[in-house]
Design a protein around this motif. Sequence first.
Motif, PDB file in Angstrom:
ATOM      1  N   GLY A 148      45.476  54.106  52.365  1.00 54.72           N
ATOM      2  CA  GLY A 148      46.492  53.144  52.764  1.00 54.72           C
ATOM      3  C   GLY A 148      45.889  51.874  53.332  1.00 54.72           C
ATOM      4  O   GLY A 148      46.448  51.250  54.240  1.00 54.72           O
ATOM      5  N   ALA A 149      44.767  51.463  52.778  1.00 53.05           N
ATOM      6  CA  ALA A 149      44.013  50.330  53.327  1.00 53.05           C
ATOM      7  C   ALA A 149      44.555  49.000  52.818  1.00 53.05           C
ATOM      8  O   ALA A 149      44.666  48.785  51.604  1.00 53.05           O
ATOM      9  N   ASP A 150      44.866  48.090  53.727  1.00 47.96           N
ATOM     10  CA  ASP A 150      45.277  46.726  53.372  1.00 47.96           C
ATOM     11  C   ASP A 150      44.023  45.852  53.300  1.00 47.96           C
ATOM     12  O   ASP A 150      43.792  44.975  54.141  1.00 47.96           O
ATOM     13  N   VAL A 151      43.205  46.130  52.306  1.00 44.14           N
ATOM     14  CA  VAL A 151      41.916  45.455  52.134  1.00 44.14           C
ATOM     15  C   VAL A 151      41.845  44.929  50.705  1.00 44.14           C
ATOM     16  O   VAL A 151      41.940  45.703  49.748  1.00 44.14           O
ATOM     17  N   ALA A 152      41.701  43.620  50.552  1.00 42.80           N
ATOM     18  CA  ALA A 152      41.631  43.010  49.223  1.00 42.80           C
ATOM     19  C   ALA A 152      40.253  43.202  48.612  1.00 42.80           C
ATOM     20  O   ALA A 152      39.246  43.326  49.318  1.00 42.80           O
ATOM     21  N   ILE A 153      40.217  43.196  47.284  1.00 43.69           N
ATOM     22  CA  ILE A 153      38.961  43.370  46.551  1.00 43.69           C
ATOM     23  C   ILE A 153      38.633  42.083  45.811  1.00 43.69           C
ATOM     24  O   ILE A 153      39.381  41.649  44.931  1.00 43.69           O
ATOM     25  N   TRP A 154      37.512  41.482  46.195  1.00 45.56           N
ATOM     26  CA  TRP A 154      36.993  40.301  45.524  1.00 45.56           C
ATOM     27  C   TRP A 154      35.831  40.752  44.650  1.00 45.56           C
ATOM     28  O   TRP A 154      34.787  41.159  45.158  1.00 45.56           O
ATOM     29  N   ALA A 155      36.025  40.724  43.356  1.00 44.19           N
ATOM     30  CA  ALA A 155      35.077  41.316  42.416  1.00 44.19           C
ATOM     31  C   ALA A 155      34.164  40.266  41.792  1.00 44.19           C
ATOM     32  O   ALA A 155      34.641  39.255  41.272  1.00 44.19           O
ATOM     33  N   ASP A 156      32.869  40.538  41.835  1.00 46.67           N
ATOM     34  CA  ASP A 156      31.919  39.684  41.137  1.00 46.67           C
ATOM     35  C   ASP A 156      32.027  39.887  39.633  1.00 46.67           C
ATOM     36  O   ASP A 156      32.155  41.018  39.153  1.00 46.67           O
ATOM     37  N   VAL A 157      31.969  38.780  38.910  1.00 50.97           N
ATOM     38  CA  VAL A 157      31.922  38.824  37.453  1.00 50.97           C
ATOM     39  C   VAL A 157      30.544  38.307  37.043  1.00 50.97           C
ATOM     40  O   VAL A 157      30.178  37.196  37.370  1.00 50.97           O
ATOM     41  N   GLN A 158      29.775  39.122  36.348  1.00 54.44           N
ATOM     42  CA  GLN A 158      28.384  38.800  36.007  1.00 54.44           C
ATOM     43  C   GLN A 158      27.593  38.422  37.262  1.00 54.44           C
ATOM     44  O   GLN A 158      27.147  37.292  37.436  1.00 54.44           O
ATOM     45  N   LYS A 159      27.417  39.404  38.108  1.00 50.67           N
ATOM     46  CA  LYS A 159      26.765  39.223  39.408  1.00 50.67           C
ATOM     47  C   LYS A 159      25.366  38.647  39.282  1.00 50.67           C
ATOM     48  O   LYS A 159      24.617  38.991  38.368  1.00 50.67           O
ATOM     49  N   LYS A 160      25.000  37.782  40.218  1.00 52.85           N
ATOM     50  CA  LYS A 160      23.652  37.222  40.284  1.00 52.85           C
ATOM     51  C   LYS A 160      22.620  38.328  40.506  1.00 52.85           C
ATOM     52  O   LYS A 160      22.954  39.445  40.891  1.00 52.85           O
ATOM     53  N   HIS A 161      21.351  37.999  40.278  1.00 53.73           N
ATOM     54  CA  HIS A 161      20.239  38.948  40.417  1.00 53.73           C
ATOM     55  C   HIS A 161      20.438  40.176  39.529  1.00 53.73           C
ATOM     56  O   HIS A 161      20.154  41.301  39.945  1.00 53.73           O
ATOM     57  N   ALA A 162      20.938  39.973  38.341  1.00 51.86           N
ATOM     58  CA  ALA A 162      21.204  41.101  37.457  1.00 51.86           C
ATOM     59  C   ALA A 162      21.080  40.670  36.003  1.00 51.86           C
ATOM     60  O   ALA A 162      21.149  39.486  35.670  1.00 51.86           O
ATOM     61  N   ALA A 163      20.883  41.660  35.141  1.00 53.98           N
ATOM     62  CA  ALA A 163      20.848  41.450  33.697  1.00 53.98           C
ATOM     63  C   ALA A 163      22.120  42.026  33.095  1.00 53.98           C
ATOM     64  O   ALA A 163      22.526  43.141  33.447  1.00 53.98           O
ATOM     65  N   HIS A 164      22.736  41.294  32.194  1.00 51.91           N
ATOM     66  CA  HIS A 164      24.026  41.688  31.644  1.00 51.91           C
ATOM     67  C   HIS A 164      23.973  41.847  30.126  1.00 51.91           C
ATOM     68  O   HIS A 164      24.954  41.578  29.429  1.00 51.91           O
ATOM     69  N   ALA A 165      22.844  42.312  29.637  1.00 52.63           N
ATOM     70  CA  ALA A 165      22.700  42.489  28.190  1.00 52.63           C
ATOM     71  C   ALA A 165      23.696  43.508  27.649  1.00 52.63           C
ATOM     72  O   ALA A 165      24.143  43.404  26.503  1.00 52.63           O
ATOM     73  N   ALA A 166      24.059  44.491  28.462  1.00 51.40           N
ATOM     74  CA  ALA A 166      24.980  45.530  27.987  1.00 51.40           C
ATOM     75  C   ALA A 166      26.361  44.978  27.659  1.00 51.40           C
ATOM     76  O   ALA A 166      27.115  45.585  26.888  1.00 51.40           O
ATOM     77  N   THR A 167      26.710  43.837  28.248  1.00 51.51           N
ATOM     78  CA  THR A 167      28.012  43.220  27.972  1.00 51.51           C
ATOM     79  C   THR A 167      27.845  41.854  27.313  1.00 51.51           C
ATOM     80  O   THR A 167      28.729  41.002  27.403  1.00 51.51           O
ATOM     81  N   ALA A 168      26.725  41.667  26.636  1.00 50.69           N
ATOM     82  CA  ALA A 168      26.432  40.356  26.046  1.00 50.69           C
ATOM     83  C   ALA A 168      27.403  39.962  24.944  1.00 50.69           C
ATOM     84  O   ALA A 168      27.509  38.780  24.596  1.00 50.69           O
ATOM     85  N   ASP A 169      28.118  40.937  24.375  1.00 47.38           N
ATOM     86  CA  ASP A 169      29.092  40.619  23.331  1.00 47.38           C
ATOM     87  C   ASP A 169      30.429  40.177  23.907  1.00 47.38           C
ATOM     88  O   ASP A 169      31.367  39.872  23.163  1.00 47.38           O
ATOM     89  N   LEU A 170      30.533  40.125  25.235  1.00 51.26           N
ATOM     90  CA  LEU A 170      31.745  39.674  25.903  1.00 51.26           C
ATOM     91  C   LEU A 170      31.495  38.343  26.601  1.00 51.26           C
ATOM     92  O   LEU A 170      30.464  38.160  27.248  1.00 51.26           O
ATOM     93  N   GLY A 171      32.429  37.428  26.490  1.00 54.31           N
ATOM     94  CA  GLY A 171      32.323  36.171  27.200  1.00 54.31           C
ATOM     95  C   GLY A 171      32.830  36.298  28.624  1.00 54.31           C
ATOM     96  O   GLY A 171      33.400  37.328  29.023  1.00 54.31           O
TER      97      GLY A 171
END
Length: 265
Positions: A148-171
């Motif tokens: 029952g937490a009133d806590v918002a979620i701010w989600a990183d999209v293509q987070k820094k300090h990371a490799a995103h080859a697994a989702t490279a077919d997505l813009g």
Amino acid sequence: MTARLFAQQRQACALIGMVHLEALPGSPGWQGRMQPLRDAALRDAERLLEGGCDALLVENMGDLPYLRGRVGPETVAAMASVCTDVVRLGAPTGVQVLAAANLEALGVAMASGASFIRVEAFAYAHVADEGWLEASAGPLLRTRRNLGADVAIWADVQKKHAAHAATADLGMADLAHGSAFCGADALIVTGKATGREAELDDVEQASTAGLPVLIGSGVSAENVRRFSASCAGLIVGSSLKYDGDWRKPVELERVRQLRAALDAC
């Protein structure tokens, strides 16, 4: 909570200042005493608010090298203690627990009264310096619901300090829509590393998902005009520190300069 935060600001773009914690108990850099760490966190938080930040985001930046997707109870307890001090200052406050310890961040937020958490690997997996990080939206949102937490979620999209080859077919638009579909409350777009500018095109593509979009790296008084019109908020750390170094304390004059530059936009 996210909508309320952005609606209450003096202008369309909110300014969120980073409170980078020194090494916590259990991490390699831990110095053995909590009080100096708490004092440093409060000093930085107070300077950020005095300089004009609208909200704060507390992060265990000093705990490097980070664990992958989890932290120990000593880290959770220490962060909850310090975050409670920061929350008492009265500003909307968020929590991030590195690296991608998102369930722990939710627990810290609930215990301390924080308003939101910054989440790595919310939707889609990627490789970071800690290793492979799995998507966390399913268990995280179920836990938030059950608590029952009133806590918002701010989600990183293509987070820094990371490799995103697994989702490279997505813009960026695809990834942002995926995060929105999974239930994020806001999205964060960054550059490739701490202090690196985000791409405006990435911000614009992320905005097509229909959620508030924040820029999470590389913002300074010199470039804030270019970014402020394109997003709902700016999360700023390095450029507000002495010499622009995230390891150093917040410099009040730098915060004031950024606030003035943002108000002038």
